[in-house]
Structure formats: structure tokens, C-alpha cells
Scaffold this active site. Sequence first.
Site, PDB file in Angstrom:
ATOM      1  N   SER A 175     -13.369 -40.654  71.148  1.00 33.59           N
ATOM      2  CA  SER A 175     -14.600 -39.918  71.457  1.00 33.59           C
ATOM      3  C   SER A 175     -15.769 -40.860  71.656  1.00 33.59           C
ATOM      4  CB  SER A 175     -14.926 -38.932  70.338  1.00 33.59           C
ATOM      5  OG  SER A 175     -16.251 -38.444  70.510  1.00 33.59           O
ATOM      6  N   ASP A 328     -13.352 -34.755  81.106  1.00 34.69           N
ATOM      7  CA  ASP A 328     -14.095 -33.578  81.588  1.00 34.69           C
ATOM      8  C   ASP A 328     -13.555 -33.049  82.917  1.00 34.69           C
ATOM      9  OD1 ASP A 328     -15.740 -33.635  79.384  1.00 34.69           O
ATOM     10  OD2 ASP A 328     -17.227 -34.921  80.347  1.00 34.69           O
TER      11      ASP A 328
END
Length: 455
Positions: A175, A328
Amino acid sequence: MPLTSRRSAALNGDIRVPGDKSVSHRALILGASAVGETRIHGLLEGEDVLRTAAAVTALGAQVDKVEDDIAGSDAGPYWRVRGRGVGGLAEPASVLDLGNSGTGVRLLMGLLATHPFTTVFTGDASLATRPMGRVLEPLSRMGANFTAREGDRLPVTLTGAETPAPIRYVLPVASAQVKSALLLAGLNTPGRTTVVEPRPTRDHTETLLTHFGATVTVEDQPGGGRAITLAGQPELTGQQVTVPGDISSAAFPLVAAAMVPGSRITIGGVGVNVLRAGLLETLAEMGARITLTNRRRDSGEDVADLEVEASPLTGIEVPAERAPAMIDEYPILAMAAATAAGTTRMTGLGELRVKESDRLAAIARGLAAAGVQVEEGADTLTIHGSKKPPRGGARIQTNLDHRIAMAFLTLGLVSEEPIAIDDSAAIETSFPGFAALMNGLGARMSARTEEAENP
Ligand code: S3P
């Protein structure tokens, strides 16, 4: 604000997409942490970033948009940030509401974890379901205190450390938000803060920290990971930053042009940082014709123009290791897979369940409703494409998720029957003007219902 998209003729034209969301948040946050004036060209003026601008203003930075830059070398409007210097932000008078933005809230939690005052963070119904423990837990090791709703959800009250301690932290999930939160916390911490990531994630924070004058060292780890170390309490000075076009936004017209027969478009000035560009590699493997031209470097980021023309696509295996470089882009990749010949299997998608919505479920549900054969696993997605256009004829619930909204609108351009989304409002978070830009290329997206068009 419902929106419907319909089967379209070839897309053609030259466009630019709005500025990179990740870089925009970071430029504002580092501008607020620097001494002097920062000028940001190409800032994304989407809701997520405007929330971060409002937040750093509430923390004592001055942020405004300057329409004319007559004196400067770069013509055109820019955003000006007058910063407070490292550790110089002030306690906000009221709650910081970051709206839909996971990046905004997590990066600011990091920054404020080492400012000795109390901040209350909140967000919209989507953000309030997302896990914050992944940043709060390591930040508490640096000396911050927090209270949160059950499951470490928003609202969160965070009190920054009086005497911050540097840590070395191994990320349990790939992340960039967690990595960035810790590096930003490291700014006002004496000594060296190190984040070890098992798989490299987007490195915009490292690049911009260096651009603003911090010392960041990166060491490769056995097995492909990286250890990133920030030397604490640097003096950051205001800079000129140029934000590239967002590859995560370019992904929608890119896939649209790859899918709609006869299309040919150019998207100028897109950031092609290798840690963000997994979609380009994946689409190329599927047979897409994408060319990168006019490659250059701006504010430490790689930029290029993307030329794409329609071509038949084939299903592939998308390796799990590539997920951080295109995290994404799975919603729009899934639409390409639905129109490709053969099966596409995507693995390592667990993180999609904690994005603006549970994207794994939303993709599977929406594709099934549009007549596409799809299998959803715990962290996998298998899509059986058929060369024929998908049936479409679905109404998609977007659940405040901009990328689900744009992905299904894009699929509508090649479906037999229109695809409608229940609410297009979330698109404003990352891609203001999306439908108008697509329609300028020849797409048919409109607020009209089917009945109105075919009475
Ligand atoms: C982002 C990191 C990614 C991405 C998000 C933006 C960033 O999230 O999904 O849209 O700017 O750092 P994670 O860090 O949760 O993977």
C-alpha cells in the site's frame, strides 16, 4: 445524477486528462510542509484533491489558485501553497472531512501523527467503511494516540506524538498510502524512519520528498522489495511542481478506444511512472495497439503521450505481482476482458475489496447483469469474453465509487443495449468532465433515459 451510455461509432481525437490524483494530494501536503511558496501546475481540481486543499488550509497553510502567471516561466494557471515548514502546522478549529478520499485521509493522518495536537477526521459513507487500522497501528508505534469507531473506521480522533520516535516498519500489505503516511510522519521525527515494502508500490511520495529537499534513500531487498528511509526533520523548501495527467483516468478513454472498432485517439501528457503503468503492459499483452511518444520527465515523473487504436483483444492471465502497478485499473481492465476473445484471469485482487467500494463484487455483479460470464473468487476474477458485444441492458449501482461508474459507462459504448449507472456524482472525485470529454471523442453518454430517446 443517473447517466446512460450507448453503443458508439469510432472514437477520434486528441485529448488531455486531468492531473494525477496521487501526485496532486502529495504536492499540496508537501507544499504545506515546506518553507515558502510552492506553485503547482496541472493540479487535479477534483473533489478528493480539493478536500486535501481545504484540510491543509484548516491546518494553517495558505492555498489559492492563481489564474495568470505572467511573471513566471510557466504560463497558465497554477495553485499556490504558502507552507508552514516541517512540524509547523496548527491544530484545526474543526473536523477535517476528507469526503471520498482514502489517500487524503491516510496521508494526513500520517503527517499529523507527529504534530502534538488533536485532529478529528471524517469522510463520506464510502470512506467511513474503509479500514484505517493499517495506518493508525504503525503511527501509534511512533507515539500517536487515536480513538476510532469499531474496526478502526472513521471518524477517527488522532493526537499527534509530543516526542515522536522513528520506526522501521515492514508493510503487511502492498500500500502506497500506508508507506506514504509513515514517511510523512517521519518528516517531523528525529532520526531515520524506514518503510520496507515487500512489493514496490507507487513512489510519488519519495520522488516529491526529494524534489522538496528531503533525503530519501531506497535499498533493494532480496525478493524484489524495497526499504525506503527518510532522514527526519529536513528543511523542505517551496518548489515548482508539474502534475502529469493521471494514467488512472487516461485508462478509461484508452480502453474505450481499444474496444470501439475503428477508433484512434491520442492522450497527451500522461504520467507513465513504471510503478503505475501495469495496465499498459497488460493491454499490450491482450493485443491492444498503444504507442508511447514524446517521452519526457517533469518534476521527477516520467511523462508521455499515449496513442491508441482499436484492435481485437484476447483474454490473458494477469499476474498477481502486477497488481500494485495497476491496482486502480482492474474495473476498466475487466471491461476490456469482457469484450476480448477468450478467458482473462486476474489474481491477487484482495485489496480491491477495500477500495471506494468492494470493487471485486461490484465488477462481478455488474458484468453478470450486463450478460457477461464471470466468476468471483476471494481474491480472483475470471471473465469469459466473447468476441461479440456484450448484451448490456443493465443498471449499475455505483455505491459512491467513481471507477465503477466510469468503467461500466465505458462498457456501454460497445454493448448491444445501453448501460446506465444510478449515480454519476462520484466521478467528480477524480475525473471532472469525464462524460463531456468522452462525448467529444464520439461517445454517447447522456443523462437522458432510454424512454426519452426512443419514445
Ligand atoms: C494511492 C494508493 C492506492 C490507490 C489509491 C491511491 C496513493 O491505494 O488505490 O487510489 O495515492 O497512494 P493503496 O495504498 O491502499 O493501495
